[in-house]
Design a protein around this motif. Structure first.
Motif, PDB file in Angstrom:
ATOM      1  N   LYS A   1     -17.351 -32.795  21.673  1.00  0.00           N
ATOM      2  CA  LYS A   1     -16.945 -34.131  22.122  1.00  0.00           C
ATOM      3  C   LYS A   1     -16.018 -34.766  21.069  1.00  0.00           C
ATOM      4  N   THR A   2     -16.381 -34.585  19.791  1.00  0.00           N
ATOM      5  CA  THR A   2     -15.562 -35.181  18.725  1.00  0.00           C
ATOM      6  C   THR A   2     -14.213 -34.486  18.673  1.00  0.00           C
ATOM      7  N   LEU A   3     -14.221 -33.145  18.788  1.00  0.00           N
ATOM      8  CA  LEU A   3     -12.956 -32.418  18.673  1.00  0.00           C
ATOM      9  C   LEU A   3     -12.040 -32.733  19.844  1.00  0.00           C
ATOM     10  N   ARG A   4     -12.636 -33.109  20.959  1.00  0.00           N
ATOM     11  CA  ARG A   4     -11.826 -33.382  22.141  1.00  0.00           C
ATOM     12  C   ARG A   4     -10.793 -34.480  21.842  1.00  0.00           C
ATOM     13  N   ILE A   5     -11.186 -35.403  20.946  1.00  0.00           N
ATOM     14  CA  ILE A   5     -10.266 -36.536  20.695  1.00  0.00           C
ATOM     15  C   ILE A   5      -8.939 -36.032  20.128  1.00  0.00           C
ATOM     16  N   PRO A   6      -8.959 -35.337  18.956  1.00  0.00           N
ATOM     17  CA  PRO A   6      -7.665 -34.884  18.456  1.00  0.00           C
ATOM     18  C   PRO A   6      -7.010 -33.871  19.397  1.00  0.00           C
ATOM     19  N   LEU A   7      -7.837 -33.048  20.044  1.00  0.00           N
ATOM     20  CA  LEU A   7      -7.228 -32.010  20.883  1.00  0.00           C
ATOM     21  C   LEU A   7      -6.490 -32.630  22.052  1.00  0.00           C
ATOM     22  N   SER A   8      -7.082 -33.697  22.588  1.00  0.00           N
ATOM     23  CA  SER A   8      -6.419 -34.290  23.741  1.00  0.00           C
ATOM     24  C   SER A   8      -5.179 -35.078  23.294  1.00  0.00           C
ATOM     25  N   LEU A   9      -5.226 -35.575  22.106  1.00  0.00           N
ATOM     26  CA  LEU A   9      -4.041 -36.316  21.622  1.00  0.00           C
ATOM     27  C   LEU A   9      -2.912 -35.343  21.299  1.00  0.00           C
ATOM     28  N   LYS A  10      -3.289 -34.238  20.755  1.00  0.00           N
ATOM     29  CA  LYS A  10      -2.376 -33.194  20.317  1.00  0.00           C
ATOM     30  C   LYS A  10      -1.156 -33.777  19.614  1.00  0.00           C
ATOM     31  N   TYR A  11      -0.002 -33.781  20.238  1.00  0.00           N
ATOM     32  CA  TYR A  11       1.173 -34.238  19.493  1.00  0.00           C
ATOM     33  C   TYR A  11       1.093 -35.715  19.128  1.00  0.00           C
ATOM     34  N   SER A  12       0.220 -36.451  19.772  1.00  0.00           N
ATOM     35  CA  SER A  12       0.098 -37.884  19.433  1.00  0.00           C
ATOM     36  C   SER A  12      -0.799 -38.105  18.222  1.00  0.00           C
ATOM     37  N   CYS A  13      -1.407 -37.056  17.720  1.00  0.00           N
ATOM     38  CA  CYS A  13      -2.261 -37.226  16.527  1.00  0.00           C
ATOM     39  C   CYS A  13      -1.431 -37.787  15.386  1.00  0.00           C
ATOM     40  N   PRO A  14      -2.118 -38.611  14.495  1.00  0.00           N
ATOM     41  CA  PRO A  14      -1.356 -39.135  13.343  1.00  0.00           C
ATOM     42  C   PRO A  14      -0.789 -37.995  12.515  1.00  0.00           C
ATOM     43  N   SER A  15      -1.524 -36.910  12.422  1.00  0.00           N
ATOM     44  CA  SER A  15      -1.003 -35.793  11.625  1.00  0.00           C
ATOM     45  C   SER A  15      -1.093 -34.537  12.470  1.00  0.00           C
ATOM     46  N   GLU A  16      -0.026 -33.746  12.420  1.00  0.00           N
ATOM     47  CA  GLU A  16       0.030 -32.532  13.249  1.00  0.00           C
ATOM     48  C   GLU A  16      -1.097 -31.584  12.865  1.00  0.00           C
ATOM     49  N   SER A  17      -1.383 -31.569  11.547  1.00  0.00           N
ATOM     50  CA  SER A  17      -2.393 -30.615  11.073  1.00  0.00           C
ATOM     51  C   SER A  17      -3.737 -30.829  11.760  1.00  0.00           C
ATOM     52  N   THR A  18      -3.954 -32.086  12.162  1.00  0.00           N
ATOM     53  CA  THR A  18      -5.277 -32.402  12.679  1.00  0.00           C
ATOM     54  C   THR A  18      -5.624 -31.565  13.902  1.00  0.00           C
ATOM     55  N   TRP A  19      -4.729 -31.567  14.890  1.00  0.00           N
ATOM     56  CA  TRP A  19      -5.124 -30.852  16.121  1.00  0.00           C
ATOM     57  C   TRP A  19      -5.143 -29.356  15.916  1.00  0.00           C
ATOM     58  N   LYS A  20      -4.308 -28.909  14.960  1.00  0.00           N
ATOM     59  CA  LYS A  20      -4.344 -27.464  14.700  1.00  0.00           C
ATOM     60  C   LYS A  20      -5.690 -27.091  14.107  1.00  0.00           C
ATOM     61  N   LEU A  21      -6.120 -27.942  13.156  1.00  0.00           N
ATOM     62  CA  LEU A  21      -7.416 -27.672  12.528  1.00  0.00           C
ATOM     63  C   LEU A  21      -8.519 -27.792  13.568  1.00  0.00           C
ATOM     64  N   ALA A  22      -8.363 -28.794  14.429  1.00  0.00           N
ATOM     65  CA  ALA A  22      -9.379 -29.005  15.462  1.00  0.00           C
ATOM     66  C   ALA A  22      -9.509 -27.749  16.322  1.00  0.00           C
ATOM     67  N   VAL A  23      -8.366 -27.168  16.680  1.00  0.00           N
ATOM     68  CA  VAL A  23      -8.414 -25.978  17.537  1.00  0.00           C
ATOM     69  C   VAL A  23      -9.123 -24.853  16.815  1.00  0.00           C
ATOM     70  N   SER A  24      -8.665 -24.628  15.561  1.00  0.00           N
ATOM     71  CA  SER A  24      -9.269 -23.480  14.869  1.00  0.00           C
ATOM     72  C   SER A  24     -10.760 -23.714  14.681  1.00  0.00           C
ATOM     73  N   SER A  25     -11.116 -24.993  14.414  1.00  0.00           N
ATOM     74  CA  SER A  25     -12.538 -25.286  14.226  1.00  0.00           C
ATOM     75  C   SER A  25     -13.296 -25.042  15.520  1.00  0.00           C
ATOM     76  N   LEU A  26     -12.677 -25.483  16.619  1.00  0.00           N
ATOM     77  CA  LEU A  26     -13.339 -25.320  17.915  1.00  0.00           C
ATOM     78  C   LEU A  26     -13.596 -23.840  18.172  1.00  0.00           C
ATOM     79  N   LEU A  27     -12.584 -23.061  17.858  1.00  0.00           N
ATOM     80  CA  LEU A  27     -12.721 -21.624  18.106  1.00  0.00           C
ATOM     81  C   LEU A  27     -13.868 -21.072  17.279  1.00  0.00           C
ATOM     82  N   LYS A  28     -13.915 -21.499  15.992  1.00  0.00           N
ATOM     83  CA  LYS A  28     -14.974 -20.989  15.116  1.00  0.00           C
ATOM     84  C   LYS A  28     -16.339 -21.414  15.628  1.00  0.00           C
ATOM     85  N   VAL A  29     -16.432 -22.681  15.980  1.00  0.00           N
ATOM     86  CA  VAL A  29     -17.731 -23.205  16.394  1.00  0.00           C
ATOM     87  C   VAL A  29     -18.187 -22.527  17.664  1.00  0.00           C
TER      88      VAL A  29
END
Length: 1619
Positions: free
Chosen positions: A1343-1371
């Motif tokens: 649920k928490t990761l959904r926020i940056p993932l859904s924002l994707k390019y709108s995230c304040p920092s690009e790194s965020t959604w990339k990290l979110a994805v990789s984290s999601l995959l790991k989790v």
């Protein structure tokens, strides 16, 4: 016979022969008678008269044969010859008569000598006037008696009884004979009663009778009234009578008491003004004769004045002389004196023959004369040199040849009277003084009664036996009576003469007389008369007083003026002239005081007042030691001194000093009189000096000092009155007066201390304290000049006597301590100098009981706000003192304990409690406590520098020397010193002023961090708190066993908390540092031997910790119970104490509560937001969070979910706090760097510590995992939604202006990303934990990761959604298996839709990529999407049977959506081929396909997934083809966009692939629906044939070919149905 011839020649021869015979003593009695008869005949014939006389003389002198009748005849013969006409015969006869009379009396004397051994009883003399001789007398005596009796008869002009044949007789001659007999043979009259009887019965009445004309006579009265003309006084008789009287009084006074009284009264009468001049002169001479015989005067006094009803003769004589002198001044004498002084003067000189000056010198104009004289009211009387002092040489009483009264030269009577007075005084005083001296020595030697001084020869007979043994009391009465009788008269006369005297010698004599009288009265204790004489001298001194006219040069005064000045008075009127006579008086006074000081008593007052006046007018100023020196009279009176006086000044000054030096010889009583007189004189001077700043008279003060200095050997008896008075002087408003008072007082004290007393001061403490006391009293005076003097004195005492002050120390220290802040800088500086001297040099010499006072005094200087340097230095002194205590601890302790025991005993005896500060503690500890308390007071001084210095010193001393204290004393240190200090500092800090301080005095600039009082107090608070914490840390092993350690701990925590929550960054941060420090404490019972090193506070102080003792303080001094032993006691052989552990826990939990309160208070956002909102600083928050791990170590066993919740709130709050824009450059990284702030690091560390603890902790602890995940996930959200801090406006850093007070939001991305990494790590470890499963952690993560993932390019920092994805995959790679495992339990049901939505939001995001995204970047991002699809294909779809259908459906739909080319409309034509997510679509499609025809359908579930996938795919193909045909038709000749072409080719390829797969699959696996859908594609494909693109055409071929397999002949329906 020869003589009978009457022939001259023969007669001559015969007479010669007879004479020769007689001289050979061959004449018998009868022959003698014959001879006399024969001589008689010759006489009657007037032959050879001279020869006759010669013969008679020879006859009578050779032997005593001639007597009785013969003798009388012989005598008559001589008398007759005396009255012849021949002058020579007359004179010879007169001489012969005298000789014969003498011979007769000499015989009596000789006869008495012969018979003196046979004592016969004298028979009482009858009172008859029998003219015949008295039978009892011996022959010679009888002759003498008869002779004398007849002489009286003759003088009285009666017939003689015995001298038969007398023809004539003169009175003068008779009186002369009487006088000579009385004068030459007094013993005859005194030894024989018969003779005495004659004196009484005959002589006295005779004299009185003869005097009568003189008595009655009044000069100038008409004689008509008195009928008898004889009555006029006759000089020769009168003069001879007076001579007789003189003899009578002198020789027979004891016989003729009553008669003498009459004679004396007569003499006194003769002095009356109405008597003739000559009579008065002769009377004065007679009186003078009496005056030189003091013993006689004494007898008068005894016989008359002391008797009740008697005339006061002695008094009358003196008074008469006085009035006589007065009358001489009043009645102008013969010549007109003032008119012709010269002439009279020379006359007088001529007459007396005492030519002192040649007459020519006289008359030098203006009436000035050099002749010694008296002048009074215009009457000028010369002084003649009449007699040598002490002898009455009369002039007129000797003029026996004169018949007429002589002319008396002017001034003669006066001079004689003057000498009378002087001789009278001299006589009386020498006599009485002599007797007094004897009496005194007599009473001292206590031998037999001292006899009175041996009388001179002429008075031998007066001295009776009774006199000899006269006792002193009797004599004293006589002396007193004599003085009482004469002093009034004397004083009147002498004063008058003194007034009138113009001659130095005369003045000198008069003054001397007054002086001797004063002294005598003094010795006899006759106060009134003594004071009267002294007053007279003093008056004489100032007599020229306010009489201003005297200045005129023409004045008649013959006195030389020697000084002019203003009088010493409140309102001086005019000026005072000092003449040489005044100076003479002065000398006399000095002389009096010097020689007779002992008898002056209360008259000192007079004497001193006069001396003071002299000193004033002469302008003498006091110098060192009180001696008066000629000063430059600048501010003094307007003095004019002649050279004559100037040369005298040093002499006068010298005499004055000697006078007071001689006070050391006075007895105690006299000394007290002197001191009292000086004091009251000084009081008068003080009164006069009030209210004006004129020069005061310092005479009395100076002389008090001088007197004190010379009487040092008995200073005790005069110290109190002396210093008491000087203290009053010191308070006088007149500065000069005060200054001298202080000068005198301090000189006395210094002299007293240095004087070699016996016993010495060190053994006479009482005296020493007595001497020092006035020094202390000076402290009550507020005048700074006095105090400076006082302190200078202290300094000198310290320098000279410092080593031997002993019990005087409290007084001396008290003086230094009494200086108040308002008394000016110089005072404080001097006092401080003294103190420094004491601390550097004298601590070892003073009694240990005074050390406490030294501490108090040093402390009080610290509190003075006049001079900062002094305050700071005094703190340094306190440090030195503490060092001294430390080094000499054992000695001091012993001495104090001894003293304590004594005091305790005294207190018990009185039944009182021992009263001293910090009482129950041992005395040495009390000393330390006083030191600490003083430093504590200085720690709250208003001046920051003082506070800082004091604080450092306090904590350093407690640190360095605290080990010396008894264990129990620490209780007091903690509560009474340290906490008390903390309270006061806290209070002051919180109420301090926030006003800006412009400058630090002068031109010192203040740093902005210290420019308000509040900021300055902040520094103090920091210092204090740190110090206390350090003590708690290093001394814990001492403090913990105290019993109330936990209360102390709570109080300390409370202080730390209030400091941490103060609205001051510096204080709050420091509070946390202290908090950190006390948490690093090693708990006792474990490694207490391992000392902690406290954080250094910048004071180079050796800290004594554990068993190490600082040796830098000289010898290491350890108490007997050393620290090591104490520790041994705490953790020795006994089993480990459990209570300690429990108590320990309580302490830690108290600390946790404090920490929580600090954290929650400081991180709670403010309710209102204005400019002034206080927001905690980053370092503060960081420090706060950093404390937690250390604290947690101690409390983890009891750490509950609640606590965790609390922690979470704080961590969240802390991270949310913004930074002020002016601090941001120092804290924030530039926005592009992905760095965490230290605060964020700390937060994560805190969570990490927790998580690790849970990891190794018990089962019960693991329920905390979900909470930790929640916390971390909350932080992860910050990446997209930064936290709000209340309603505070924060700006993005890029827009913040540094120079404005704005708040800047932090860049939370790195923090959120780091948190995310932590979450992933943690999840990897804990995915299977029960709590993690039940608490739906996975769902929360998704649920928490959904926020940056859904924002994707709108995230304040690009790194965020990339990290979110990789984290999601790991989790998911970990979490999905777990979810599948628990599928049946339904614990994950709610997770699936969340996950589906997350995939959906991410893969088909609504945000458009930024325009500047490069192609490489785009491809990278696409590959991420591909990864997600791959995850779905590997982790989800294969396990479809464990997954809810709806979820699978959602996934399929998603894959379907992805497999159709989605395109971005914004790309330019050139980029289209890349921007089509071809790869992505392909993967989606393949996945769809893969799951459409998996061969191994194991479960209906799986088949279901395949069917769904297939229908989605086919539906999708249909759509694409339709759209393409549409577009193709519309575009006409234009080629279609590249992406669309690509898509259609992809679909066509997919269709062919699909048909192939269907063919390979078992028929029963393929649903009829599917076939229907496939075949339904055919018409659409055919429609595509018209397309213009060759690529599409080739793909179309491949897609159409497989349809041949569907070309079956139509079968019957039944068959169809059956099939």
């Amino acid at each position: 016979m020869g003589c009978g011839t009457k022939e001259p020649k023969i007669t001559q021869l015969c007479l010669a022969a007879i004479q020769r015979l007689m001289s050979h003593e061959v004449v018998s009695e009868a022959a003698a008678g014959n001879i006399i008869n024969m001589l008689w005949q010759l006489m009657e014939n007037s032959l050879e008269e001279l020869k006759l006389l010669q013969t008679v003389l020879v006859l009578l002198t050779t032997n005593t044969v001639v007597h009785d009748e013969a003798l009388s005849k012989a005598i008559v013969l001589c008398f007759r010859l005396h009255f012849t006409k021949d002058n020579i015969t007359n004179n010879t006869a007169a001489a012969t008569v005298r000789q014969v009379v003498t011979v007769v009396f000499e015989r009596v004397v000789a006869e008495d000598e012969r018979y003196k051994d046979t004592v016969d009883q004298p028979v009482a003399v009858q009172g008859n006037s029998n003219r015949r001789s008295v039978s009892t007398l011996k022959p010679c005596a009888k002759d003498a008696y008869m002779l004398f009796q007849d002489l009286c008869q003759l003088v009285n002009a009666d017939a003689p009884y015995w001298l038969v044949g007398m023809t004539e007789m003169t009175r003068t001659f008779g009186l002369e004979l009487l006088e000579s007999v009385l004068n030459d043979f007094p013993q005859v009259f005194l030894q024989h009663q018969e003779f005495s009887f004659l004196l009484k019965e005959r002589v006295c009445p005779l004299v009185i009778k003869l005097f009568s004309p003189n008595i009655k006579f009044r000069q100038g009265s008409s004689t008509s009234s008195s009928p008898a003309p004889v009555e006029k006084p006759y000089f020769p008789i009168c003069m001879r009578l007076l001579r007789v009287v003189s003899v009578l009084i002198k020789q027979f006074y004891s016989l003729l008491v009553t008669e003498c009284e009459i004679f004396l009264s007569l003499l006194v009468k003769f002095l009356d003004a109405d008597k003739p001049q000559w009579l008065r002169a002769v009377a004065v001479e007679s009186i003078h004769r009496l005056c030189v015989q003091p013993q006689l005067l004494r007898s008068f006094c005894q016989s008359y004045d002391m008797k009740q009803h008697s005339t006061k003769v002695f008094r009358d004589i003196v008074n008469a002389l006085g009035s006589f002198i007065q009358s001489l001044f009043l009645v102008p004498s013969t010549g007109n004196t003032s008119a012709t002084p010269n002439q009279t003067g020379s006359n007088a000189l001529g007459n007396t023959g005492s030519a002192q000056t040649s007459p020519g010198v006289l008359g030098m104009g203006g009436g000035a004369t050099v002749l010694p004289a008296f002048e009074y009211r215009g009457t000028w009387i010369p002084i003649l040199n009449v007699t040598v002092q002490g002898s009455a040489k009369a002039t007129y009483l000797e003029m026996l040849d004169k018949v007429e009264p002589p002319t008396i030269p002017e001034g003669y009577a006066m001079s004689v009277a003057f000498h009378c007075l002087l001789d009278l005084v001299r006589g009386i005083t020498t006599m009485i003084e002599g007797e007094l001296g004897e009496a005194e020595t007599g009473s001292q030697t206590t031998a037999e009664t001292a006899s009175l001084p041996a009388p001179s020869s002429e008075q031998q007979d007066l001295q009776s036996a009774s006199d000899q043994s006269e006792k002193e009391p009797v004599s004293r009465a006589v002396w007193e009576e004599m003085v009482n009788a004469c002093w009034c008269g004397l004083l009147a006369a002498l004063s008058l003469l003194l007034d009138a005297s113009t001659d130095e010698a005369a003045t000198e004599n008069i003054l001397k007389a007054e002086l001797t009288m004063a002294a005598l009265c003094g010795r006899l204790g006759l106060v009134t008369s003594r004071d009267a004489f002294i007053t007279a001298i003093c008056k004489a001194y100032s007599i020229q007083g306010q009489n201003v006219q005297m200045i005129s040069p023409s004045s008649e005064s013959h006195q030389q003026v020697v000084a002019v000045g203003q009088p010493l008075a409140l309102q001086p009127q005019g000026t005072v002239m000092l003449t040489s006579k005044n100076i003479q008086c002065m000398r006399t006074l000095l002389n009096l005081a010097h020689c007779h000081g002992a008898v002056l008593g209360t008259s000192w007052q007079l004497v001193l007042a006069t001396l003071q006046h002299l000193v004033w007018i002469l302008g003498l100023k006091p110098g060192v030691g009180g001696a008066l020196k000629p000063g430059r009279a600048v501010e003094g009176p307007s003095t004019v001194l002649t050279t004559a006086v100037m040369t005298d000044l040093p002499v006068i000054s010298n005499i004055l000093s000697r006078l007071f030096e001689s006070s050391q010889y006075l007895d105690d009583v006299s000394l007290h009189h002197l001191i009292n007189a000086l004091c009251s004189l000084s009081l008068e001077a003080m009164d006069m000096a009030y209210g004006n700043n004129k020069e005061p008279s310092l005479f009395a003060v100076a002389k008090l000092l001088e007197t004190g200095l010379v009487n040092m050997h008995r200073i005790e008896i005069l110290w109190r009155p002396l210093t008491g008075h000087l203290l009053e002087v010191c308070q006088h408003p007149n500065s000069r007066m005060r200054e001298w008072g202080a000068e005198a007082l301090t000189s006395l004290i210094k002299a007293g201390l240095t004087f070699g007393h016996d016993p010495p001061l060190s053994q006479n403490q009482r005296l020493q304290l007595l001497l020092l006391n006035p020094l202390k009293e000076l402290s009550n005076i507020s005048h700074p000049d006095i105090r400076i003097k006082q302190l200078e004195c202290v300094l000198q005492i310290l320098q000279s006597q410092g080593d031997s002050l002993g019990p005087g120390w409290p007084l001396v220290l008290g003086v230094m301590g009494a200086i108040r802040s308002d008394q000016g800088e110089s005072l404080i500086r001097t006092a401080f100098q003294c103190l420094q001297l004491v601390v550097t040099d004298f601590l070892p010499t003073m009694p240990c009981t005074c050390l406490q006072i030294v501490v108090e005094v040093a402390g009080s200087f610290g509190l003075h706000n006049q001079e900062l340097n002094i305050s700071l230095t005094s703190i340094g002194l306190l440090w030195n003192i503490s060092d001294y205590f430390f080094q000499r601890g054992e000695i001091i302790e012993k001495e104090l304990n001894k003293e304590e025991a004594v005091l305790q005993k005294q207190a018990e005896e009185k039944g009182m409690m021992l009263n001293r500060p910090f009482h129950p503690a041992p005395p040495f500890d009390c000393l330390w406590l006083c030191l600490y308390a003083k430093l504590g007071e200085l720690c709250v001084d208003p001046r920051p520098a003082v506070r800082k210095s004091a604080g450092q010193t306090l904590f350093s001393t407690i640190g360095a020397h605290g080990t010396l204290l008894q264990h129990s004393t620490w209780h007091t240190v903690i509560w009474k010193v340290l906490f008390h200090l903390l309270d006061r500092v806290r209070e002051s800090s919180t109420t301090a002023d926030k006003e800006k301080i412009e400058s630090g005095g002068g031109n010192i600039l203040i740093h902005h961090s210290r420019d308000t009082a509040e900021k300055q107090w902040a520094e103090t608070w920091v210092l204090t708190l740190a110090g206390v914490a350090r003590i708690f840390n290093t001394r814990r092993y001492l403090l913990q066993p105290l019993g109330d350690f936990s209360q102390a701990w709570d109080v300390l925590l409370d202080h730390i908390q209030s400091a941490a929550l103060s609205k001051n960054n510096e204080v709050s941060l420091a509070a946390l540092k202290s908090f950190q420090e006390i948490l690093q404490i090693v708990s006792p019972g474990r490694d207490s031997e391992k000392p902690d090193t406290p954080p250094a506070i910048n004071v180079a102080v050796p800290v004594v910790v554990g068993t190490t003792t600082a040796t830098s303080l000289g010898r290491s001094f350890m108490r007997t119970d050393s620290i090591g032993e104490r520790i041994g006691r705490y953790n020795g052989s006994e089993p480990p104490v459990i209570t300690d552990e429990i108590e320990d826990l309580n302490l830690w939990w108290a600390a946790w509560n404090s920490w929580y309160r600090i954290g929650s208070e400081s991180t709670r956002p403010p309710i209102t937001c204005d400019k002034l909102t206080f927001i905690p600083s980053q370092p503060f928050l960081t420090a706060l969070i950093q404390i937690f791990p250390a604290l947690y170590q101690h409390i983890k066993t009891g750490f509950s979910m609640d606590d965790l919740q609390k922690l979470g709130v704080i961590l969240h709050g802390a991270v949310s706090v913004p930074i002020s824009s002016d601090a941001s450059p120092f804290i924030l990284p530039s926005y592009t760097e992905a760095v965490l702030t230290s605060l964020q690091e700390a937060v994560l560390t805190a969570l990490d510590v927790l998580q690790k603890a849970i990891c190794v902790g018990s089962e019960s602890m693991q329920i905390m995992y979900p909470a930790i995940f929640d916390q971390l996930l909350a932080f992860v959200e910050f990446s997209c939604k930064p936290p709000q801090y209340g309603q505070l406006e924060t700006k993005h850093i890029a827009n913040a202006k540094y120079n404005q007070a704005e708040w800047v939001a932090l860049n939370y991305v790195p923090f959120a990303e780091r948190s995310l990494e932590v979450v992933v790590d943690l999840y990897q470890k804990t995915a299977c934990h029960k709590a993690v499963v039940t608490e739906k952690v996975l769902q929360n993560i998704i649920k928490t990761l959904r926020i940056p993932l859904s924002l994707k390019y709108s995230c304040p920092s690009e790194s965020t959604w990339k990290l979110a994805v990789s984290s999601l995959l790991k989790v998911l790679s970990i979490g999905l298996p777990v979810a599948r495992q628990h599928a049946s339990s339904g614990k994950f049901d709610s997770m699936w839709p969340e996950l589906a939505n997350t995939f959906e939001d991410f893969l088909f995001t609504k945000s458009t990529p930024p325009d500047n995204l490069s192609i490489q970047e785009f491809q990278k991002n696409e590959s991420i999407d591909v990864e997600v699809v791959q995850l779905i294909s590997t982790e989800i779809l294969p396990y479809a049977n464990f997954i809810p259908k709806e979820f699978v459906g959602q996934i399929m739909t998603m894959l379907n959506k992805g497999s159709i080319h989605s395109q971005s409309s914004s790309f330019t034509e050139a980029e289209i081929d890349i921007r089509m997510r071809e790869e992505f679509s392909k993967v989606c499609f393949e996945t769809l396909l893969q799951f459409s025809f998996s061969n191994k359908v194991t479960t209906p579930q799986e088949g279901y997934i395949s069917r769904m996938a297939l229908s989605v795919l086919l539906k999708r193909s249909q759509d694409v083809l339709h759209r393409y045909i549409e577009d193709e038709r519309l575009s006409g000749k234009c080629p279609l966009p590249r992406q669309q072409v690509t898509e259609i080719i992809f679909v066509l390829k997919a269709v062919s692939t699909l048909i192939d797969s269907l063919k390979k699959t078992q028929p029963e696996n393929v649903d009829a629906n599917t076939w229907a859908q496939v075949i339904a594609l055919y018409p659409t494909l055919v429609e595509c044939i018209t397309c213009s693109s060759s690529e599409v055409c080739s793909a179309l071929k491949e897609a159409l070919v497989p349809f041949k397999d569907f070309m079956h002949p139509p079968a019957s329906k039944v068959q169809n149905g059956e099939s």
